[in-house]
Design a protein around this motif. Structure first.
Motif, short mmCIF file in Angstrom:
data_model
loop_
_atom_site.label_atom_id
_atom_site.label_comp_id
_atom_site.label_asym_id
_atom_site.label_seq_id
_atom_site.Cartn_x
_atom_site.Cartn_y
_atom_site.Cartn_z
N ILE A 178 -0.21 -6.27 -16.19
CA ILE A 178 -0.66 -5.34 -15.17
C ILE A 178 -2.13 -5.00 -15.39
O ILE A 178 -2.56 -4.72 -16.52
CB ILE A 178 0.17 -4.04 -15.19
N GLY A 179 -2.92 -5.01 -14.34
CA GLY A 179 -4.30 -4.55 -14.39
C GLY A 179 -4.42 -3.27 -13.59
O GLY A 179 -4.01 -3.23 -12.42
N LEU A 180 -4.95 -2.21 -14.20
CA LEU A 180 -5.03 -0.90 -13.54
C LEU A 180 -6.49 -0.54 -13.29
O LEU A 180 -7.31 -0.54 -14.21
CB LEU A 180 -4.36 0.18 -14.39
N VAL A 181 -6.81 -0.21 -12.05
CA VAL A 181 -8.13 0.31 -11.68
C VAL A 181 -7.89 1.66 -11.01
O VAL A 181 -7.30 1.72 -9.93
CB VAL A 181 -8.87 -0.64 -10.71
N SER A 182 -8.32 2.71 -11.67
CA SER A 182 -8.04 4.05 -11.15
C SER A 182 -9.28 4.67 -10.56
O SER A 182 -10.40 4.18 -10.71
CB SER A 182 -7.49 4.95 -12.27
N GLN A 183 -9.08 5.78 -9.88
CA GLN A 183 -10.19 6.51 -9.26
C GLN A 183 -11.12 7.06 -10.34
O GLN A 183 -12.34 7.02 -10.20
CB GLN A 183 -9.64 7.64 -8.40
N ASP A 184 -10.53 7.59 -11.41
CA ASP A 184 -11.31 8.18 -12.49
C ASP A 184 -11.59 7.09 -13.52
O ASP A 184 -10.78 6.82 -14.40
CB ASP A 184 -10.54 9.34 -13.13
N VAL A 185 -12.75 6.44 -13.40
CA VAL A 185 -13.09 5.32 -14.27
C VAL A 185 -13.55 5.84 -15.63
O VAL A 185 -14.39 6.74 -15.71
CB VAL A 185 -14.20 4.46 -13.64
N ILE B 226 -0.79 -3.61 -5.74
CA ILE B 226 -0.29 -2.30 -5.30
C ILE B 226 -1.51 -1.40 -5.12
O ILE B 226 -2.29 -1.20 -6.06
CB ILE B 226 0.69 -1.69 -6.31
N VAL B 227 -1.66 -0.88 -3.91
CA VAL B 227 -2.84 -0.08 -3.58
C VAL B 227 -2.41 1.33 -3.19
O VAL B 227 -1.53 1.49 -2.34
CB VAL B 227 -3.64 -0.71 -2.42
N ALA C 17 0.85 -1.19 0.00
CA ALA C 17 0.00 0.00 0.00
C ALA C 17 0.88 1.24 0.00
O ALA C 17 1.90 1.29 0.72
CB ALA C 17 -0.92 0.00 1.23
N LEU C 18 0.52 2.21 -0.81
CA LEU C 18 1.21 3.49 -0.87
C LEU C 18 0.29 4.55 -0.30
O LEU C 18 -0.84 4.72 -0.76
CB LEU C 18 1.58 3.85 -2.31
N VAL C 19 0.76 5.26 0.72
CA VAL C 19 -0.04 6.32 1.32
C VAL C 19 0.79 7.59 1.37
O VAL C 19 2.02 7.55 1.38
CB VAL C 19 -0.52 5.93 2.75
N GLY C 20 0.11 8.70 1.42
CA GLY C 20 0.78 9.98 1.47
C GLY C 20 -0.15 11.08 1.00
O GLY C 20 -1.24 10.82 0.49
N ASP D 242 -5.47 2.43 -7.92
CA ASP D 242 -5.05 3.80 -7.70
C ASP D 242 -6.22 4.60 -7.12
O ASP D 242 -7.03 5.16 -7.84
CB ASP D 242 -4.58 4.42 -9.02
N GLU D 243 -6.32 4.60 -5.79
CA GLU D 243 -7.40 5.28 -5.08
C GLU D 243 -8.76 4.84 -5.61
O GLU D 243 -9.68 5.64 -5.79
CB GLU D 243 -7.25 6.80 -5.20
N ALA D 244 -8.89 3.54 -5.85
CA ALA D 244 -10.10 3.00 -6.48
C ALA D 244 -11.32 3.09 -5.58
O ALA D 244 -12.45 2.98 -6.07
CB ALA D 244 -9.86 1.54 -6.87
N THR D 245 -11.13 3.27 -4.27
CA THR D 245 -12.30 3.31 -3.37
C THR D 245 -12.49 4.69 -2.74
O THR D 245 -13.35 4.85 -1.87
CB THR D 245 -12.13 2.28 -2.24
#
Length: 602
Positions: free
Chosen positions: A433-440, A546-547, A387-390, A518-521
Motif C-alpha cells: 500500500i502507498g499512502l499519500v495524505s493531506q498532511d505531508v 482509493i481516493v 472514490a470516497l466522499v462525504g 487521503d484528500e491529497a489535493t
C-alpha cells in the motif's frame, strides 16, 4: 494504606520492575556490586589501622601486632605501613573498577531502555498517539531515561556502600565493645526512619516534577512546531507567557521537592552528633579506667564518624532514588502499554499482488466514543479506482486506517486478494500500500532521502522516474542542488504543493499495488492539483486506487464513488449513475459546480 506508605511501596515496586527488566545484566550488576563492597571494606580499613598503630605506640612489645610475630615496635610500624599501602592501593583499584562497571552499566541500560521504549511505541496503535502528547513521550524517552542513568552512575553504589558500612563497622564495634557499639548505633534507627520519612514526603513531589517536565517539553515542542502560526497571529508575547507559566510550574514543583529533601541533613546531623558524643565520652571513660584498650578506643572514635556520617548521604541517595523511581515507573509503564494491533502473523501476500480490496461488514468505533463506521461492505476490483466522499467525520479516513491496520475492526474483516489482512504480517500488508495524505510529513534531509524513504536502496534512475511520475521532477531539477537540496524540518523549505508531489513520488517509488490518496489535493493550489490529476491518469493503470476527496471534480473519472455518511454507505455508483439518482452526491455536485445555491444552515 496512607498515600505516603503507598508511595514507598510504589518506589520499591518500581525498583523490582527495573531489576526484572535488567535481568540480562545480572553479571554486570553482580560484578559492580562486588567491587563496591570490596572498595568500602578497604575504605574503612585505614581507621582500624590507625587504632592498631596507637596500640603499637602505647603497648609496643605487648601490642596486638606483636602477637603476630613482630617483636620490635619499629618492625610493627613498618608492617602497618606496608599494609596501609596495600589497603590504599586496593581501595583505589576497586574504586576504579566500580566506577567503570556502574557507569558502563548505566550507559548500556539507558541506551537499551530508550531503544526498547521507542521500538515499543512504534508498535502501538494510532489511538495511543491520539491520546498522548509528543512532548510527554519525548520527556519519558529522554529526560526520564537520563534520570535513571544519573542514579545508576552514583546512587546505586552509594546505597550499597551505606549498607556495607553499617554491617562492617557494626561488626568491629561489637567485637571491641558491645556497650559502646550499642550507644553508637542508637541514632541509626532515627537516621533510617528519617531517610524513609523524607523519601515518602518527597516521592509524590518528584512524581509531580516529572509531570511538569513533560508539560514543559510538550509546550516547547508545540510552540516550535507552530512558530509560523504564532508569528502570523502576533502571539509571541502570549506564547512566551504560557511557556513562562509552564516553566514556573516546573520550578515550583522542584522547589517543594528541594525544600523537603534539604531538611534531611540538618536533622540527621544532630542524630550523628549524639552517637559520636556517646562513643567519645563513654569510650574515653572506659579507656581511662583500663576496661578498654587505648588502641581500641581510637578505632571506635574514628569509626563512629565513618559509621554515622555517610548516613547523611542518604539524603542525596534518597533524592536520586526517588527521582529515578518516578522516572522508572513512567518508562516501564510506557513499555507495558498493550499493543492492540498485533503483528504475529508470518504469512505474506503472494506476488504479484493484484490489489483487489474488500471491506466485509466492517464496524469500528473509536475508544473516546467519536464516530467510526457501521457495517460497511465495499468491494474494489483489482486495478479499479474507488472514490470516497462525504462530510468531515463521516468515516472515510477510518476505512483507510482500518485497511492500513492502524486499528483493527471490532466487527467484520478486510481482505486483499481474498486474503484477510489480519493473517499477514504488517510489513507485507503495508508494503503493498502507498499512502499519500493531506498532511505531508517530510523528514529533515535531502529531497533524494525523502523520495527514497520507502526504498532506501533505490537507484538514481528509479528515484528520478518516481519524481517524473509525480510531476515533481520539473521543480526539482530547477533547484541549485537538485535531489540533494535539503528540505528542512518537516519540509519547511518547500511549498505545500512541492511537498505534496514529493509525498506522491515517495509512495510511487515503492510501486504499491494499492495507492491511497487521503484528500491529497484538498490543500494545494490549482497547478499542483492539475499536476497530480495528470499523474494519476498515468499511474492508476494496473493499480488499485482509493481516493478520498472533497472536490468532486477530481474524482469524476473514478470507476466507483461511495458516498459515506454517519459511518455507512449511503450511495454507490459511477459519477454518471450518482447524478442520475439525484441523491446526496448530485446535490453536492450542483453546489460545487454552482448549479444551485448552497443550502442555508439551520
Amino acid at each position: 494504606m496512607t498515600n505516603a506508605a503507598s508511595q514507598t511501596t510504589s518506589s520499591f515496586a518500581a525498583l523490582a520492575r527495573l531489576l526484572r527488566y535488567a535481568r540480562g545484566y545480572r553479571r554486570q550488576i553482580l560484578a559492580a556490586t562486588t567491587c563496591s563492597i570490596i572498595n568500602k571494606l578497604f575504605d574503612i580499613a585505614p581507621e582500624i589501622l590507625i587504632g592498631v598503630a596507637i596500640d603499637v605506640v602505647v603497648n609496643q612489645e605487648t601490642s596486638f601486632v606483636a602477637s603476630l610475630g613482630f617483636d620490635s615496635a619499629q618492625s610493627q610500624i613498618l608492617a602497618l605501613g606496608a599494609l596501609t599501602f596495600f589497603v590504599w592501593a586496593g581501595e583505589s583499584l576497586f574504586e576504579y573498577l566500580f566506577q567503570i562497571l556502574w557507569r558502563n552499566l548505566a550507559q548500556r541500560l539507558q541506551a537499551d531502555l530508550r531503544q526498547d521504549a521507542y521500538e515499543h511505541v512504534q508498535r502501538l496503535d494510532m489511538s495511543f498517539f491520539e491520546s498522548r502528547s509528543s512532548g510527554q513521550l519525548v520527556a519519558t524517552m529522554n529526560d526520564d531515561v537520563n534520570q535513571l542513568e544519573r542514579f545508576l552512575d552514583g546512587g546505586a553504589n552509594a546505597m550499597i556502600q551505606v549498607v556495607v558500612t553499617v554491617i562492617a563497622v557494626g561488626a568491629v564495634f561489637f567485637i571491641l565493645s558491645p556497650l559502646v557499639a550499642l550507644l553508637a548505633f542508637t541514632p541509626i534507627p532515627l537516621i533510617i526512619w528519617g531517610a524513609f520519612y523524607f523519601q515518602r514526603k518527597a516521592g509524590p513531589l518528584y512524581a509531580d516534577v516529572r509531570e511538569k517536565v513533560g508539560d514543559l517539553s510538550n509546550r516547547l515542542a508545540n510552540n516550535l512546531g507552530g512558530i509560523a502560526t504564532i508569528k502570523s497571529f502576533t502571539a509571541e508575547e502570549r506564547e512566551a507567557e504560557r511557556l513562562r507559566n509552564s516553566s514556573e510550574a516546573y520550578v515550583t514543583a522542584n522547589r517543594q521537592a528541594i525544600r523537603v529533601s534539604s531538611a534531611f541533613i540538618p536533622v540527621i546531623r544532630m542524630a550523628i552528633l549524639a552517637g559520636f558524643l556517646a562513643t567519645f565520652t563513654v569510650g574515653g571513660m572506659m579507656a581511662l579506667e583500663g576496661t578498654l584498650n587505648v588502641g581500641a578506643y581510637g578505632v571506635l572514635v574514628f569509626l563512629t564518624q565513618r559509621l554515622l556520617w555517610p548516613l547523611t548521604g542518604l539524603a542525596t541517595v534518597v533524592d536520586l532514588f526517588e527521582r529515578a523511581m518516578a522516572s522508572t515507573r513512567r518508562i516501564l509503564d510506557l513499555l507495558a502499554e498493550p499493543v492492540k494491533v498485533t503483528d504475529t502473523a508470518s504469512d505474506t501476500l503472494p506476488h504479484p499482488v493484484s490489489g483487489a480490496v474488500a471491506f466485509n461488514n466492517v464496524s469500528f468505533h473509536y475508544p473516546n466514543g467519536t464516530a467510526g463506521v457501521d457495517g460497511i461492505s465495499l468491494a474494489i476490483p483489482a486495478g479499479h479506482t474507488l472514490a470516497l466522499v462525504g462530510t468531515t467525520g463521516s468515516g472515510k479516513s477510518t476505512l483507510i486506517k482500518l485497511l492500513m491496520r492502524f486499528y483493527d475492526p471490532q466487527q467484520g474483516n478486510i481482505t486483499i486478494d481474498d486474503i484477510g489482512i489480519s493473517t499477514i504480517s504488517l510489513k507485507s500488508l503495508r508494503q503493498a500500500i502507498g499512502l499519500v495524505s493531506q498532511d505531508v510529513y517530510l523528514f529533515e534531509g535531502s529531497i533524494r532521502d525523502n523520495i527514497a524513504y520507502g526504498r532506501p536502496e533505490a537507484g538514481l534512475d528509479d528515484i528520478i522516474a518516481a519524481a517524473r511520475q509525480a510531476e515533481a521532477w520539473g521543480f526539482i531539477e530547477q533547484l541549485p542542488d537538485g535531489l540533494d537540496t535539503p528540505v528542512g524540518e518537516r519540509g519547511v523549505r518547500l511549498s505545500g504543493g512541492q511537498r505534496q508531489r514529493l509525498s506522491l513520488a515517495r509512495a510511487l517509488l515503492t510501486d504499491p499495488a494499492i495507492l491511497i490518496l487521503d484528500e491529497a489535493t484538498s490543500a494545494v493550489d490549482n497547478e499542483t492539483e492539475a499536476a497530480i490529476q495528470r499523474s494519476l491518469r498515468h499511474i492508476r493503470h494496473n493499480r488499485t486506487v482509493i481516493v478520498i476527496a472533497h472536490r468532486l471534480s477530481t474524482i469524476v473519472d473514478a470507476d466507483a464513488i461511495a458516498v459515506i455518511d454517519d459511518g455507512q454507505v449511503r450511495e454507490l455508483g459511477s459519477h454518471t449513475e450518482l447524478l442520475a439518482k439525484n441523491g446526496p452526491y448530485a446535490a453536492q455536485w450542483r453546489v460545487q459546480t454552482g448549479q444551485s445555491e448552497c443550502p442555508t444552515p439551520a
